[in-house]
Design an enzyme around this catalytic site. Structure first.
Site, mmCIF file in Angstrom:
data_model
loop_
_atom_site.group_PDB
_atom_site.id
_atom_site.type_symbol
_atom_site.label_atom_id
_atom_site.label_comp_id
_atom_site.label_asym_id
_atom_site.label_seq_id
_atom_site.Cartn_x
_atom_site.Cartn_y
_atom_site.Cartn_z
ATOM 1 N N SER A 117 0.804 -1.236 0.000
ATOM 2 C CA SER A 117 0.000 0.000 0.000
ATOM 3 C C SER A 117 0.828 1.272 0.000
ATOM 4 O O SER A 117 0.410 2.287 0.566
ATOM 5 C CB SER A 117 -0.955 0.001 1.208
ATOM 6 N N HIS A 126 18.705 17.964 17.177
ATOM 7 C CA HIS A 126 18.107 16.658 17.495
ATOM 8 C C HIS A 126 17.657 16.039 16.182
ATOM 9 O O HIS A 126 17.145 16.734 15.304
ATOM 10 C CB HIS A 126 16.907 16.835 18.419
ATOM 11 N N SER A 135 15.553 12.490 14.808
ATOM 12 C CA SER A 135 14.859 11.243 15.152
ATOM 13 C C SER A 135 13.903 10.882 14.039
ATOM 14 O O SER A 135 13.568 11.704 13.181
ATOM 15 C CB SER A 135 14.102 11.375 16.475
ATOM 16 N N GLY A 149 10.874 9.342 14.881
ATOM 17 C CA GLY A 149 9.531 9.337 15.446
ATOM 18 C C GLY A 149 8.888 7.977 15.555
ATOM 19 O O GLY A 149 7.663 7.885 15.711
ATOM 20 N N ARG A 150 9.678 6.911 15.484
ATOM 21 C CA ARG A 150 9.124 5.553 15.564
ATOM 22 C C ARG A 150 9.244 5.027 16.990
ATOM 23 O O ARG A 150 9.854 5.644 17.867
ATOM 24 C CB ARG A 150 9.862 4.630 14.593
ATOM 25 N N SER A 165 12.765 2.600 16.307
ATOM 26 C CA SER A 165 13.114 3.936 16.770
ATOM 27 C C SER A 165 14.611 4.208 16.609
ATOM 28 O O SER A 165 15.447 3.376 16.964
ATOM 29 C CB SER A 165 12.728 4.097 18.245
ATOM 30 N N ASN A 172 21.289 13.205 19.534
ATOM 31 C CA ASN A 172 21.443 14.635 19.724
ATOM 32 C C ASN A 172 22.916 14.987 19.556
ATOM 33 O O ASN A 172 23.787 14.257 20.022
ATOM 34 C CB ASN A 172 20.962 15.057 21.118
#
Length: 314
Positions: free
Chosen positions: A142, A177, A179, A181-182, A187, A191
């Site tokens: 998808s 920072h 990242s 976001g997981r 994840s 930093n």
């Protein structure tokens, strides 16, 4: 750092910034000292200077968004080996990831002060960059976004009164920072505190940016939501980045390299922008090494992409 081309290409950065801090250049005369005149006679503005001057003319306007890094879309972005390992516990992902995907980057910065902070011509900014890798050609899953990286940063830029080889110099100090976001197994984040040295001469610009990572606590278990998601990230991402750019006619050619001298891991990236139509630029890029995205920080690959950019590299 003598900068910028306005009406007078012997103006210094401090003079240009002071001139553009008011509503119009005519409302406040530029400082005219024997010291700045003597320095400006020896140097001319380069690529970085011209960009900063152009930005200073509009960056406080309410309907203007100032680019930070490049803003681009790569509808075709290939890899010789897609990183399937992190997705082994995500149903359907591992076996159906396509080795051609799309990528885009959105990046802007906001000046936080209208006046000089410590020295003439310095500036404080907040920046934000978003990168996304879109599995638009993966029909069996998808067409999801495979990875998204978020990078807010705060940085201070100031000119230097040092003109080696007849060029201009400046330095940047910042904190950022980054990242994706997981959660849990997917994840990734870190930093950094960084310094950056900038040099320009005519159509050439150079950047050297070393950094140090802000340490985090170890995880109590692999699925612990707290603690360091990627303790070995510097082994692959390195401790510094070297960048060079050359403008040739209407094109910009870019080189960036990262390295860790202990592990000999890092990456090399090449980029080229060229005119298309209107404000749109063509953008072609090639990448080899580790850390093309946070989820791929320890995955080595070779990538090629072509697309459209809304602004040049500089």
């Amino acid at each position: 750092m003598a900068l910028y081309q306005g009406g007078d290409d012997t103006m210094t950065l401090a003079e240009m910034r002071q001139q553009c801090a008011v509503k119009t250049a005519a409302e406040q005369p530029v400082k005219d000292s024997a010291t700045t005149k003597a320095a400006s006679e020896q140097v001319k503005p380069g690529l970085i200077s011209q960009r900063l001057y152009n930005e200073s003319r509009t960056q406080f306007e309410p309907f203007v968004i100032t680019p930070h890094r490049m803003n681009y879309v790569l509808p075709v972005y290939s890899t010789n080996t897609i990183n399937r390992l992190p997705y082994e516990n995500v149903n359907g992902y591992q076996e159906n990831l396509a080795e051609v995907e799309a990528k885009y980057q959105l990046s802007f910065k906001v000046p936080l002060l209208q006046e000089d902070l410590f020295i003439d011509g310095d500036a404080l900014y907040f920046g934000f960059t978003l990168q996304a890798w879109w599995q638009i050609y993966a029909d069996n899953i998808s067409k999801p976004f495979r990875e998204t990286n978020y990078q807010p940063e705060l940085f201070y830029l100031a000119p230097l009164e040092w003109h080696p080889l007849g060029g201009n110099t400046a330095f940047v100090i910042g904190a950022e920072h980054q990242s994706n976001g997981r959660t849990q197994g997917l994840s990734r984040s870190w930093n950094r505190i960084y310094g950056q040295f900038l040099f320009e001469k005519n159509n050439f610009a150079l950047s050297f940016r070393p950094w140090t990572r802000v340490s985090e606590d170890e995880k109590a278990s692999p699925l612990d939501p707290k603690g360091d998601d990627n303790p070995d990230i510097e082994d692959y991402m390195g401790h510094f980045e070297l960048g060079m750019l050359y403008q040739w006619h209407d094109m910009e050619l870019m080189f960036q390299g990262r390295n860790n001298f202990s592990t000999h891991n890092g990456a090399i990236e090449l980029g080229l922008t060229f005119p298309l139509w209107g404000k749109l630029r063509g953008y072609a890029t090639a990448f080899n090494g580790y850390g093309e995205s946070l989820i791929d920080y320890n995955h080595k690959q070779t990538r090629f992409g072509i697309g459209i950019a809304l602004n040049d590299i500089l």
